[in-house]
Structure formats: structure tokens, C-alpha cells
Design an enzyme around this catalytic site. Structure first.
Site, PDB file in Angstrom:
ATOM      1  N   TYR A 153      -3.258  -3.903  -6.459  1.00 22.14           N
ATOM      2  CA  TYR A 153      -2.842  -4.747  -5.328  1.00 22.14           C
ATOM      3  C   TYR A 153      -3.945  -5.743  -4.961  1.00 22.14           C
ATOM      4  O   TYR A 153      -5.100  -5.358  -4.769  1.00 22.14           O
ATOM      5  CB  TYR A 153      -2.484  -3.895  -4.094  1.00 22.14           C
ATOM      6  CG  TYR A 153      -1.236  -3.029  -4.250  1.00 22.14           C
ATOM      7  CD1 TYR A 153      -0.347  -3.187  -5.310  1.00 22.14           C
ATOM      8  CD2 TYR A 153      -0.940  -2.053  -3.303  1.00 22.14           C
ATOM      9  CE1 TYR A 153       0.781  -2.400  -5.432  1.00 22.14           C
ATOM     10  CE2 TYR A 153       0.192  -1.247  -3.418  1.00 22.14           C
ATOM     11  CZ  TYR A 153       1.046  -1.429  -4.488  1.00 22.14           C
ATOM     12  OH  TYR A 153       2.163  -0.628  -4.604  1.00 22.14           O
ATOM     13  N   SER A 201       9.710  -0.171  -0.298  1.00 17.34           N
ATOM     14  CA  SER A 201      10.560  -1.260   0.206  1.00 17.34           C
ATOM     15  C   SER A 201      11.846  -0.738   0.861  1.00 17.34           C
ATOM     16  O   SER A 201      12.947  -1.196   0.524  1.00 17.34           O
ATOM     17  CB  SER A 201      10.875  -2.287  -0.890  1.00 17.34           C
ATOM     18  OG  SER A 201       9.695  -2.934  -1.325  1.00 17.34           O
TER      19      SER A 201
HETATM   20  N1  LIG Z   1       5.266   1.811  -6.678  1.00 16.18           N
HETATM   21  C1  LIG Z   1       5.618   0.562  -6.720  1.00 16.18           C
HETATM   22  O1  LIG Z   1       5.854  -0.018  -7.788  1.00 16.18           O
HETATM   23  C2  LIG Z   1       5.700  -0.196  -5.426  1.00 16.18           C
HETATM   24  C3  LIG Z   1       6.240  -1.497  -5.401  1.00 16.18           C
HETATM   25  C4  LIG Z   1       6.310  -2.138  -4.173  1.00 16.18           C
HETATM   26  C5  LIG Z   1       5.849  -1.506  -3.018  1.00 16.18           C
HETATM   27  N2  LIG Z   1       5.308  -0.258  -3.092  1.00 16.18           N
HETATM   28  C6  LIG Z   1       4.770   0.445  -1.909  1.00 16.18           C
HETATM   29  O2  LIG Z   1       5.678   0.358  -0.828  1.00 16.18           O
HETATM   30  C7  LIG Z   1       5.041  -0.262   0.278  1.00 16.18           C
HETATM   31  C8  LIG Z   1       6.029  -0.963   1.132  1.00 16.18           C
HETATM   32  O3  LIG Z   1       6.651  -2.034   0.408  1.00 16.18           O
HETATM   33  P1  LIG Z   1       7.176  -3.281   1.210  1.00 16.18           P
HETATM   34  O4  LIG Z   1       6.053  -3.929   1.919  1.00 16.18           O
HETATM   35  O5  LIG Z   1       8.000  -4.098   0.297  1.00 16.18           O
HETATM   36  O6  LIG Z   1       8.118  -2.529   2.298  1.00 16.18           O
HETATM   37  P2  LIG Z   1       9.145  -2.964   3.372  1.00 16.18           P
HETATM   38  O7  LIG Z   1       8.854  -2.079   4.537  1.00 16.18           O
HETATM   39  O8  LIG Z   1      10.523  -2.954   2.796  1.00 16.18           O
HETATM   40  O9  LIG Z   1       8.797  -4.505   3.735  1.00 16.18           O
HETATM   41  C9  LIG Z   1       7.683  -4.797   4.520  1.00 16.18           C
HETATM   42  C10 LIG Z   1       7.662  -6.246   4.979  1.00 16.18           C
HETATM   43  O10 LIG Z   1       8.832  -6.557   5.744  1.00 16.18           O
HETATM   44  C11 LIG Z   1       8.481  -7.331   6.908  1.00 16.18           C
HETATM   45  N3  LIG Z   1       8.763  -6.473   8.087  1.00 16.18           N
HETATM   46  C12 LIG Z   1       8.449  -5.151   8.232  1.00 16.18           C
HETATM   47  N4  LIG Z   1       8.874  -4.683   9.412  1.00 16.18           N
HETATM   48  C13 LIG Z   1       9.487  -5.700  10.031  1.00 16.18           C
HETATM   49  C14 LIG Z   1      10.130  -5.821  11.289  1.00 16.18           C
HETATM   50  N5  LIG Z   1      10.233  -4.775  12.104  1.00 16.18           N
HETATM   51  N6  LIG Z   1      10.651  -7.020  11.624  1.00 16.18           N
HETATM   52  C15 LIG Z   1      10.547  -8.085  10.797  1.00 16.18           C
HETATM   53  N7  LIG Z   1       9.935  -8.035   9.586  1.00 16.18           N
HETATM   54  C16 LIG Z   1       9.417  -6.841   9.196  1.00 16.18           C
HETATM   55  C17 LIG Z   1       6.998  -7.640   6.762  1.00 16.18           C
HETATM   56  O11 LIG Z   1       6.834  -8.828   5.992  1.00 16.18           O
HETATM   57  P3  LIG Z   1       6.720 -10.296   6.645  1.00 16.18           P
HETATM   58  O12 LIG Z   1       6.223 -10.155   8.050  1.00 16.18           O
HETATM   59  O13 LIG Z   1       5.752 -10.995   5.748  1.00 16.18           O
HETATM   60  O14 LIG Z   1       8.083 -10.897   6.533  1.00 16.18           O
HETATM   61  C18 LIG Z   1       6.496  -6.482   5.917  1.00 16.18           C
HETATM   62  O15 LIG Z   1       5.301  -6.747   5.232  1.00 16.18           O
HETATM   63  C19 LIG Z   1       3.958  -1.113  -0.357  1.00 16.18           C
HETATM   64  O16 LIG Z   1       2.925  -1.477   0.520  1.00 16.18           O
HETATM   65  C20 LIG Z   1       3.473  -0.188  -1.441  1.00 16.18           C
HETATM   66  O17 LIG Z   1       2.618   0.795  -0.886  1.00 16.18           O
HETATM   67  C21 LIG Z   1       5.239   0.401  -4.278  1.00 16.18           C
END
Ligand SMILES: NC(=O)c1ccc[n+]([C@@H]2O[C@H](COP(=O)([O-])OP(=O)(O)OC[C@H]3O[C@@H](n4cnc5c(N)ncnc54)[C@H](OP(=O)(O)O)[C@@H]3O)[C@@H](O)[C@H]2O)c1
Length: 333
Positions: A54, A206
Site C-alpha cells: 500500500y 470494501s
Molecule cells: N486484500 C485485498 O486485496 C484488499 C483490497 C482492497 C482493500 N482491502 C482492505 O480493505 C480495506 C477497506 O477497503 P476500502 O477502503 O475500499 O473500504 P470501504 O469501507 O468500502 O470504502 C472506504 C472509503 O469510502 C468512503 N467512505 C467511507 N465511509 C464513508 C461515509 N460514512 N460516508 C461517505 N464516504 C465514506 C471513503 O472514501 P472517500 O472519502 O475518499 O470517498 C473511504 O476511504 C482497505 O483499507 C484494506 O485494508 C484489501
């Protein structure tokens, strides 16, 4: 915050975990990263997920600094290995060489003597599985990782690893980290039944489809300033697939369902993944502390059958279920 067992292991983790993909060391400044981690800790999140790759290894450094001074025993720190962390042929994959080198880099950047969970970030089709599992087993024996897991492995890949571990007496995988949300359900048909039977827990990523399931992206309109879809450092690439008018229109139709459930859209999305008993935790991302405070309220929420059915009816053809969508690169990236 409620806690769940990670698979059949003795490790308890917060059912909402905090992850720093795209955000720390890239999309957000260090101060914002630290306030999000502080918000997570305030809300009772003890489980933190990152990866060596990352932000070109900077995300681990930021998380290490943000958690510095916390009682180590009160945290579960997860990281991963597989994607490239340097220019060389061996700066990637799941060879014994890269695993042994990468864990040391991760521990240094995270400022810790051990990680609680070390995960194979994808399946490496260029390394014999036995080599990878033996290296992971050695890392556990050295005390550098307490448990091992995988991410985005297919059911047959997990089953093969379990068979080798059994035969060789290697440490056993306790977790799988797949993408999972109302929109992306590809694990349900094969990965979840195998893992349920084998005592492997899902740590799902996600859960709000990178922000899409909050309903903040409106069909036919530009994305809100500062959101992931506008991230010019590359974060926008990952969310593009979801930004179609058809999908965004259906997501808007989830609003009355969230209202009837007494939840925000983000809470509904996180609560949805937590209804699956094979899910040990939902990993949320955040660019602002308010998002953490909003999303954690999904912990402990029960969604009734009528709400679940309405969600399925609204999302209909936008739901992806094909288990063949879980694929690791044929060759190392
Ligand atoms: N193993 C893998 O291959 C893999 C791949 C991807 C992720 N992951 C893991 O999963 C974690 C989470 O992934 P993700 O960040 O995609 O998860 P997510 O929770 O689906 O999306 C998070 C993003 O959504 C927005 N957000 C979150 N809460 C919100 C709210 N209440 N209101 C409005 N916008 C909101 C923010 O982005 P903005 O404010 O920028 O819009 C935030 O950074 C990663 O950090 C990582 O640890 C693993």
C-alpha cells in the site's frame, strides 16, 4: 464494538476493522490518517489491516506511527505480502526469499516485533504452494507472525493449502480476506461453504464498495470533491468499474430501505456483510474521522429478512455472484 473469533482460532478481533489501502501515505495527509486511526481506537476498533504494497510501503509506516504508543496487546495488526514492493524479480510473489524479506520490512515499518496475522495477498502461480506454506510456518515459529491467512484465494486453492499443511504439519490458515459487499458476493457459492466447514473466517474488504454504497455518487453527476472517485493518485482507478449510471441509480433506491432500518447508508452496507456468520470482520476505510464514527454504528445491528429481500430486489442485476471472478494473476505482477 462487538468482537468475533477469527475463524476457529482463539484470536478475537473487532467485527469492524480499520484498513488503510489508498488512504494512508497517498490520498490523505498524515494528520488525517492519524485522526482516523484515533477515531477508530476511540470507537473500540482494535483490528488494523494494511499491506506491504500500500502506497509503495508508506501505508505501513503511517500506520506504525499512528499506533505508536498504544498497548501492543490491545491491538491486532494484520499485513500482507505478494504485490511488488521493489523493482526486482524477487520483490514480489510468495517465494521463500520474498516472504522472509518482506516480513522484516513490514515489522520495521509498523514498529512492532510481530504482526498478529500475515496474509498471502494473492495466490502465487509461480511458487510451489509447499514453499510458501513452509516459509509462513517458519515465520510463525520465529514469532514474527502469530497467525497466517490468505486474500482472494479460490476455494480450491485454500483446500489445497489445508491439505499440504495437514500432511506436513505446517501452521494452518485461519482467515481469508476477500472483497464482499451487497454488490460483490462471489465468495458465497464456494469460498464461504469451504471456509465454514474448515474453521476459516472471512475478513472482508470494501464493504461499502469503496464509498459507492453510501449513495454519495449520484447518477449523471460529477463525483463529490475529495471523494475516492476524484483521487488523482490512482485511487480513482479502482472505483471506476462501479461508476455506471445504472448501478448508481439502483444504489439511490437503497435510501428508503436504510431509513426504514434506522441506519445510514454506510451503516446498512457494513451491517449487511456482518449478517453472514462466516464473516469475522468488515474492514472499513476512511478519509475522515466522521466516516469512522458513522460506519462503526453497524456493529451489533441485526437486519431482518424483509430488509435483506428489499436490498436484493433493488440491486438485482448489479449483484455479482460468479465464483470464477476470484482470480489471482497467472504470472507475478
Ligand atoms: N486484500 C485485498 O486485496 C484488499 C483490497 C482492497 C482493500 N482491502 C482492505 O480493505 C480495506 C477497506 O477497503 P476500502 O477502503 O475500499 O473500504 P470501504 O469501507 O468500502 O470504502 C472506504 C472509503 O469510502 C468512503 N467512505 C467511507 N465511509 C464513508 C461515509 N460514512 N460516508 C461517505 N464516504 C465514506 C471513503 O472514501 P472517500 O472519502 O475518499 O470517498 C473511504 O476511504 C482497505 O483499507 C484494506 O485494508 C484489501
Amino acid at each position: 464494538m462487538e468482537f468475533r473469533s477469527l475463524g476457529r482460532s482463539g484470536l478475537k478481533i473487532s467485527e469492524i476493522a480499520y484498513g488503510n489501502w489508498i488512504t494512508h501515505g497517498s490520498q490523505v495527509e498524515e494528520d488525517a490518517a492519524k485522526t482516523c486511526v484515533a477515531a477508530a481506537l476511540d470507537e473500540g476498533i482494535t483490528t488494523f489491516d494494511t499491506a506491504d504494497v500500500y502506497a509503495g510501503t508508506r501505508a505501513e509506516e503511517v500506520l506504525g506511527r499512528a499506533l505508536h504508543g498504544q498497548r501492543r496487546e490491545g491491538l491486532e495488526i494484520f499485513t500482507k505480502v505478494y504485490w511488488p514492493t521493489g523493482p526486482g524479480q524477487n520483490d514480489r510473489g510468495l517465494s521463500r526469499k520474498h516472504i522472509m524479506e518482506s516480513i522484516n520490512g513490514s515489522l520495521r515499518r509498523l514498529q512492532t516485533d510481530y504482526v498478529d496475522l500475515y496474509q498471502a495477498h494473492r495466490f502465487d502461480n509461480e511458487t510451489p504452494l509447499e514453499e510458501t506454506l513452509r516459509a509462513f510456518d517458519d515465520i510463525v515459529r520465529q514469532g514474527k507472525a502469530l497467525y497466517i491467512g490468505v486474500s482472494e484465494w479460490r476455494a480450491d486453492e485454500i483446500a489445497h493449502a489445508l491439505a499440504i499443511a495437514e500432511e506436513m504439519g505446517f501452521d494452518r490458515i485461519i482467515s481469508s480476506q476477500p472483497q464482499y459487499s451487497m454488490l460483490w458476493r462471489v465468495i458465497e457459492e464456494e469460498v464461504v461453504p469451504l471456509c465454514q466447514a474448515e474453521g476459516i473466517g472471512q475478513i472482508v474488504w470494501s464493504p461499502i464498495a469503496q464509498g459507492v454504497l453510501t449513495g454519495k455518487y449520484l447518477p449523471g453527476q460529477p463525483p463529490p470533491a475529495g471523494s475516492r472517485a476524484t483521487d488523482e493518485q490512482g485511487g480513482d482507478n479502482f472505483i471506476k468499474r462501479l461508476m455506471t449510471d445504472d448501478l448508481l441509480t439502483r444504489v439511490q433506491e437503497l435510501k428508503p430501505i436504510a431509513q426504514d432500518a434506522g441506519l445510514s447508508m454506510a451503516q446498512l452496507a457494513v451491517a449487511w456483510v456482518l449478517q453472514n456468520p462466516n464473516v469475522s470482520a468488515a474492514i472499513i476505510g476512511a478519509t475522515r474521522p466522521e466516516q469512522v464514527h458513522d460506519n462503526v454504528k453497524a456493529s451489533g445491528v441485526k437486519l431482518d429478512a424483509e430488509i435483506l429481500k428489499r436490498i436484493d430486489d433493488v440491486l438485482g442485476p448489479e449483484i455479482v455472484r460468479d465464483p470464477a471472478k476470484t482470480v489471482s494473476p497467472a504470472k507475478r505482477p
